[in-house]
Design a protein around this motif. Structure first.
Motif, PDB file in Angstrom:
ATOM      1  N   GLN A   1      39.083  33.402  49.454  1.00 24.80           N
ATOM      2  CA  GLN A   1      37.653  33.665  49.624  1.00 24.80           C
ATOM      3  C   GLN A   1      36.796  32.779  48.727  1.00 24.80           C
ATOM      4  O   GLN A   1      35.574  32.742  48.891  1.00 24.80           O
ATOM      5  CB  GLN A   1      37.355  35.143  49.355  1.00 24.80           C
ATOM      6  N   GLN A   2      37.438  32.047  47.791  1.00 25.16           N
ATOM      7  CA  GLN A   2      36.684  31.219  46.854  1.00 25.16           C
ATOM      8  C   GLN A   2      37.078  29.751  46.880  1.00 25.16           C
ATOM      9  O   GLN A   2      36.715  29.006  45.958  1.00 25.16           O
ATOM     10  CB  GLN A   2      36.855  31.740  45.424  1.00 25.16           C
ATOM     11  N   VAL A   3      37.792  29.304  47.894  1.00 23.20           N
ATOM     12  CA  VAL A   3      38.194  27.899  47.952  1.00 23.20           C
ATOM     13  C   VAL A   3      37.658  27.253  49.226  1.00 23.20           C
ATOM     14  O   VAL A   3      37.404  27.925  50.221  1.00 23.20           O
ATOM     15  CB  VAL A   3      39.732  27.723  47.880  1.00 23.20           C
ATOM     16  N   GLY A   4      37.506  25.922  49.174  1.00 25.42           N
ATOM     17  CA  GLY A   4      37.044  25.192  50.343  1.00 25.42           C
ATOM     18  C   GLY A   4      37.762  23.877  50.547  1.00 25.42           C
ATOM     19  O   GLY A   4      37.687  23.288  51.616  1.00 25.42           O
ATOM     20  N   SER A   5      38.476  23.406  49.528  1.00 23.99           N
ATOM     21  CA  SER A   5      39.179  22.129  49.619  1.00 23.99           C
ATOM     22  C   SER A   5      40.458  22.283  50.442  1.00 23.99           C
ATOM     23  O   SER A   5      41.259  23.203  50.219  1.00 23.99           O
ATOM     24  CB  SER A   5      39.533  21.637  48.218  1.00 23.99           C
ATOM     25  N   ASN A   6      40.668  21.370  51.394  1.00 28.43           N
ATOM     26  CA  ASN A   6      41.825  21.465  52.286  1.00 28.43           C
ATOM     27  C   ASN A   6      43.141  21.581  51.531  1.00 28.43           C
ATOM     28  O   ASN A   6      44.029  22.356  51.919  1.00 28.43           O
ATOM     29  CB  ASN A   6      41.886  20.235  53.200  1.00 28.43           C
ATOM     30  N   ASP A   7      43.294  20.807  50.458  1.00 31.09           N
ATOM     31  CA  ASP A   7      44.560  20.801  49.731  1.00 31.09           C
ATOM     32  C   ASP A   7      44.938  22.191  49.231  1.00 31.09           C
ATOM     33  O   ASP A   7      46.120  22.526  49.141  1.00 31.09           O
ATOM     34  CB  ASP A   7      44.491  19.835  48.546  1.00 31.09           C
ATOM     35  N   THR A   8      43.950  23.001  48.877  1.00 29.85           N
ATOM     36  CA  THR A   8      44.219  24.354  48.416  1.00 29.85           C
ATOM     37  C   THR A   8      44.231  25.347  49.568  1.00 29.85           C
ATOM     38  O   THR A   8      44.996  26.320  49.557  1.00 29.85           O
ATOM     39  CB  THR A   8      43.194  24.786  47.356  1.00 29.85           C
ATOM     40  N   VAL A   9      43.406  25.118  50.576  1.00 28.43           N
ATOM     41  CA  VAL A   9      43.390  26.003  51.746  1.00 28.43           C
ATOM     42  C   VAL A   9      44.754  26.019  52.437  1.00 28.43           C
ATOM     43  O   VAL A   9      45.187  27.063  52.956  1.00 28.43           O
ATOM     44  CB  VAL A   9      42.282  25.580  52.734  1.00 28.43           C
ATOM     45  N   TYR A  10      45.454  24.872  52.459  1.00 29.02           N
ATOM     46  CA  TYR A  10      46.758  24.827  53.109  1.00 29.02           C
ATOM     47  C   TYR A  10      47.675  25.943  52.617  1.00 29.02           C
ATOM     48  O   TYR A  10      48.393  26.566  53.401  1.00 29.02           O
ATOM     49  CB  TYR A  10      47.443  23.480  52.839  1.00 29.02           C
ATOM     50  N   SER A  11      47.658  26.211  51.325  1.00 25.91           N
ATOM     51  CA  SER A  11      48.526  27.253  50.768  1.00 25.91           C
ATOM     52  C   SER A  11      47.890  28.633  50.836  1.00 25.91           C
ATOM     53  O   SER A  11      48.521  29.597  51.293  1.00 25.91           O
ATOM     54  CB  SER A  11      48.900  26.916  49.320  1.00 25.91           C
ATOM     55  N   THR A  12      46.644  28.755  50.402  1.00 25.28           N
ATOM     56  CA  THR A  12      46.046  30.084  50.308  1.00 25.28           C
ATOM     57  C   THR A  12      45.804  30.717  51.674  1.00 25.28           C
ATOM     58  O   THR A  12      45.740  31.953  51.779  1.00 25.28           O
ATOM     59  CB  THR A  12      44.732  30.035  49.511  1.00 25.28           C
ATOM     60  N   ARG A  13      45.704  29.903  52.724  1.00 30.72           N
ATOM     61  CA  ARG A  13      45.530  30.472  54.066  1.00 30.72           C
ATOM     62  C   ARG A  13      46.722  31.345  54.457  1.00 30.72           C
ATOM     63  O   ARG A  13      46.597  32.306  55.235  1.00 30.72           O
ATOM     64  CB  ARG A  13      45.350  29.343  55.094  1.00 30.72           C
ATOM     65  N   GLN A  14      47.889  31.031  53.913  1.00 33.11           N
ATOM     66  CA  GLN A  14      49.103  31.760  54.281  1.00 33.11           C
ATOM     67  C   GLN A  14      49.159  33.154  53.646  1.00 33.11           C
ATOM     68  O   GLN A  14      49.996  33.976  54.019  1.00 33.11           O
ATOM     69  CB  GLN A  14      50.346  30.967  53.869  1.00 33.11           C
ATOM     70  N   LEU A  15      48.270  33.430  52.686  1.00 28.81           N
ATOM     71  CA  LEU A  15      48.286  34.702  51.965  1.00 28.81           C
ATOM     72  C   LEU A  15      47.525  35.803  52.673  1.00 28.81           C
ATOM     73  O   LEU A  15      47.809  36.991  52.465  1.00 28.81           O
ATOM     74  CB  LEU A  15      47.676  34.520  50.568  1.00 28.81           C
ATOM     75  N   VAL A  16      46.540  35.436  53.478  1.00 33.65           N
ATOM     76  CA  VAL A  16      45.646  36.437  54.061  1.00 33.65           C
ATOM     77  C   VAL A  16      45.592  36.323  55.580  1.00 33.65           C
ATOM     78  O   VAL A  16      45.776  35.253  56.162  1.00 33.65           O
ATOM     79  CB  VAL A  16      44.215  36.308  53.499  1.00 33.65           C
ATOM     80  N   ASP A  17      45.344  37.451  56.193  1.00 29.32           N
ATOM     81  CA  ASP A  17      45.047  37.511  57.619  1.00 29.32           C
ATOM     82  C   ASP A  17      43.545  37.716  57.781  1.00 29.32           C
ATOM     83  O   ASP A  17      42.865  38.202  56.871  1.00 29.32           O
ATOM     84  CB  ASP A  17      45.788  38.684  58.283  1.00 29.32           C
ATOM     85  N   SER A  18      43.025  37.392  58.951  1.00 29.74           N
ATOM     86  CA  SER A  18      41.606  37.584  59.255  1.00 29.74           C
ATOM     87  C   SER A  18      41.464  38.608  60.377  1.00 29.74           C
ATOM     88  O   SER A  18      42.427  38.922  61.086  1.00 29.74           O
ATOM     89  CB  SER A  18      40.977  36.255  59.666  1.00 29.74           C
ATOM     90  N   LEU A  19      40.270  39.118  60.551  1.00 29.65           N
ATOM     91  CA  LEU A  19      40.050  40.075  61.638  1.00 29.65           C
ATOM     92  C   LEU A  19      40.374  39.448  62.983  1.00 29.65           C
ATOM     93  O   LEU A  19      40.930  40.095  63.875  1.00 29.65           O
ATOM     94  CB  LEU A  19      38.602  40.574  61.620  1.00 29.65           C
ATOM     95  N   THR A  20      40.014  38.173  63.145  1.00 31.09           N
ATOM     96  CA  THR A  20      40.257  37.468  64.404  1.00 31.09           C
ATOM     97  C   THR A  20      40.888  36.117  64.111  1.00 31.09           C
ATOM     98  O   THR A  20      40.987  35.687  62.964  1.00 31.09           O
ATOM     99  CB  THR A  20      38.941  37.248  65.177  1.00 31.09           C
ATOM    100  N   ASP A  21      41.294  35.433  65.162  1.00 31.54           N
ATOM    101  CA  ASP A  21      41.781  34.060  65.061  1.00 31.54           C
ATOM    102  C   ASP A  21      41.056  33.239  66.116  1.00 31.54           C
ATOM    103  O   ASP A  21      40.442  33.788  67.046  1.00 31.54           O
ATOM    104  CB  ASP A  21      43.301  34.017  65.283  1.00 31.54           C
ATOM    105  N   GLN A  22      41.109  31.910  65.974  1.00 30.38           N
ATOM    106  CA  GLN A  22      40.433  31.029  66.926  1.00 30.38           C
ATOM    107  C   GLN A  22      41.440  30.046  67.493  1.00 30.38           C
ATOM    108  O   GLN A  22      42.121  29.340  66.750  1.00 30.38           O
ATOM    109  CB  GLN A  22      39.282  30.273  66.255  1.00 30.38           C
ATOM    110  N   ASP A  23      41.535  30.013  68.805  1.00 29.44           N
ATOM    111  CA  ASP A  23      42.466  29.120  69.480  1.00 29.44           C
ATOM    112  C   ASP A  23      42.003  27.675  69.270  1.00 29.44           C
ATOM    113  O   ASP A  23      40.878  27.320  69.642  1.00 29.44           O
ATOM    114  CB  ASP A  23      42.508  29.444  70.974  1.00 29.44           C
TER     115      ASP A  23
END
Length: 527
Positions: free
Chosen positions: A50-72
């Motif tokens: 919820q506090q990152v925006g840089s791709n290099d960090t998003v690659y890892s932290t995205r795997q920790l959380v689920d979202s209400l929805t997803d986008q194809d």
């Protein structure tokens, strides 16, 4: 947007999803196990999605959380994830989500409507690092817990962009325990999510380690595999040098690398690695002026700098194959993008004429001067992509050719929030990814952070109107107007679209891009 939307909503096509094929035979079945080692170029200094925006960090932290929805990523359609269905009021002020039953966070606590409410009420209070999520929740009026599995989220005005926002990592849901932690503790210690992987160790500027979550049965409807992820663990290593990342993939020391540069493509393909690319939606790489500082308060100076930029030369010289020059303030894969290439031309002569008219005359040393002061600017850039330095050096040459002296200032990506909040720059090089045109409001509305010190103009009104407009056709017209206002006033000089290119080992399969051209590793496996 339709008055009632249940389960899915079609936004817009956003480009190809893409995934690694690897070297396995077509008949080979995916197999579980193993560790995927991924080399990235930087660490933003925070492991809270919820506090990152840089791709290099998003690659890892995205795997920790689920979202209400997803986008194809292929169609732009919004599909179920933690929410199995939803309804939207006709005025797009009220969003009701029905949560999947049985979802738990990695600490064993259940996902409930109350937890979702607490997340959305906490995000705007996290501070500067959470500006993306806070922007998505602009005008938030409150949430009503209908029952444990049903939540109604209300806004003070129509909020057409919110459904897509619920698919982003910035609004990924964390546990109640994480919500209660300070922003700083969340950054340093990480968060507890419901995602397919769990943070096991974080060493700032060195590595982010994740392990598989067992008992994971509520994955996105876009996931191919049901249940747990294939991989046992993920290891993200910070390797700032592009050449070292490339050689590490060639030697098999790592399984995948980010930010592949054009110069490394042939060597990687020659070693059997796969090159996997997808165009990022959102705001392209460009030169963002501090519009409150002279001489950037003068629109003719800003426009002249834009005219002096040869975008095609930069693309051809520096960026990965398939990269496109910027043709608007939105990338071409963003919904409601409008081609404004006729306003983003390369014209040295016209650039010189504008500078002459603004009183900046060429001196004997080839640098323009006015009232005895040289026309000199400092471009601040961040060492989080292999293409940034060569691109900046080429921009430096191009601007010198019209009499503008440029100094280049390199910083680490962890310093970006300090720079943005303090407006401590002349010109900033960067981009921002999102698969919705409301990214323009996040970046350029004076009602938000307004890092680029844009004056209050018609642009504010248009940006607010497009975010609130529930009619897709009317919203697209407002987004077009916003793009024209940014480009015509040259608050920013768009230069090149970001083409995310990854190098992936031949034994890695189904490493997939999601809609914002980040990666999803639940379905990834190694042979």
């Amino acid at each position: 947007m339709a008055a009632l939307a249940v389960g899915t909503t079609l936004l817009s096509a956003c480009g190809s999803g893409g995934s690694s094929d690897g070297g396995a035979p077509a008949s080979a079945a995916p197999k579980p196990g193993g560790t995927l080692t991924f080399a990235v170029g930087s660490d933003i200094g925070c492991v809270d999605p919820q506090q990152v925006g840089s791709n290099d960090t998003v690659y890892s932290t995205r795997q920790l959380v689920d979202s209400l929805t997803d986008q194809d990523p292929d169609t732009g359609k919004i599909v179920p994830w933690l929410a199995r269905s939803w309804e939207i009021s006709a005025d797009a002020k009220s969003f009701t989500f029905h949560l999947k039953p049985g979802v738990t966070f990695s600490d064993g606590t259940p996902l409930t409507a109350q937890v979702v409410k607490d997340n959305f009420e906490a995000i705007p209070k996290l501070g500067a690092l959470a500006q993306l999520g806070a922007g998505y929740l602009g005008g938030y009026a409150g949430s009503k817990v209908i029952d444990d599995q049903t939540i109604e989220i209300d806004f003070q005005q129509s909020n057409a962009q919110f459904l897509q926002a619920t698919s982003t990592f910035s609004l990924g849901i964390v546990s109640e325990a994480s919500v209660k932690k300070t922003p700083q503790a969340r950054c340093s210690d990480g968060v507890i999510g419901s995602g397919p992987f769990v943070l096991s160790k974080y060493v700032p500027s060195q590595s982010i380690s994740l392990t598989k979550r067992t008992g994971y049965t509520w994955g996105s409807s876009l996931f191919t595999k049901s249940g747990d992820a294939y991989l046992d663990a993920l290891e993200f290593k910070v390797v700032p040098e592009a050449g070292v990342r490339t050689s590490s993939l060639q030697s098999g020391q790592v399984d995948a690398i980010g930010a592949v540069a054009q110069a490394d493509e042939a060597a990687l393909e020659g070693s059997g690695a796969q090159l996997q690319a997808r165009a990022n939606p959102g705001v392209p790489f460009g030169l963002s002026f501090n519009n409150s500082k002279a001489p950037y308060t003068d629109p003719n100076v800003r426009k002249a700098i834009g005219l002096a930029i040869d975008r095609q030369q930069i693309v051809d010289t520096v960026f990965p194959t398939g990269t496109k020059p910027a043709t608007s303030i939105l990338s071409h894969t963003t919904p409601s993008y409008v081609d404004l290439s006729s306003s983003l031309t390369f014209d040295k002569a016209k650039a010189g004429s504008l500078l002459d008219a603004a009183g900046w005359k060429l001196g004997a040393d080839g640098i323009r001067q006015k009232d005895g002061a040289p026309l000199s600017l400092t471009i601040t850039w961040f060492a989080n992509a292999a293409t940034n330095q060569p691109a900046m050096e080429l921009v430096q040459q191009q601007l010198k050719a019209v009499g503008v002296q440029v100094e280049l200032k390199q910083l680490q990506i962890a310093q970006i929030t300090q720079i943005l909040t303090g407006a401590d720059f002349d010109v900033l090089w960067g981009n921002l990814t999102r698969a919705d045109p409301d990214i323009l409001r996040s970046q350029y509305s004076t009602k938000g952070l307004n890092a680029y010190k844009i004056p209050v103009t018609e642009l504010d009104t248009v940006l607010a109107q497009q975010a609130a407009e529930p009619d897709a056709t009317k919203r697209a017209a407002l987004v077009e107007r916003a793009q024209r206002l940014v480009v015509d006033n040259a608050y920013v000089v768009p230069v090149v679209e970001l083409e995310t290119e990854l190098g992936v080992g031949k034994n890695v399969h189904d490493l997939k891009f999601e809609a914002s051209s980040r990666i999803q590793l639940h379905d990834t496996w190694k042979s």
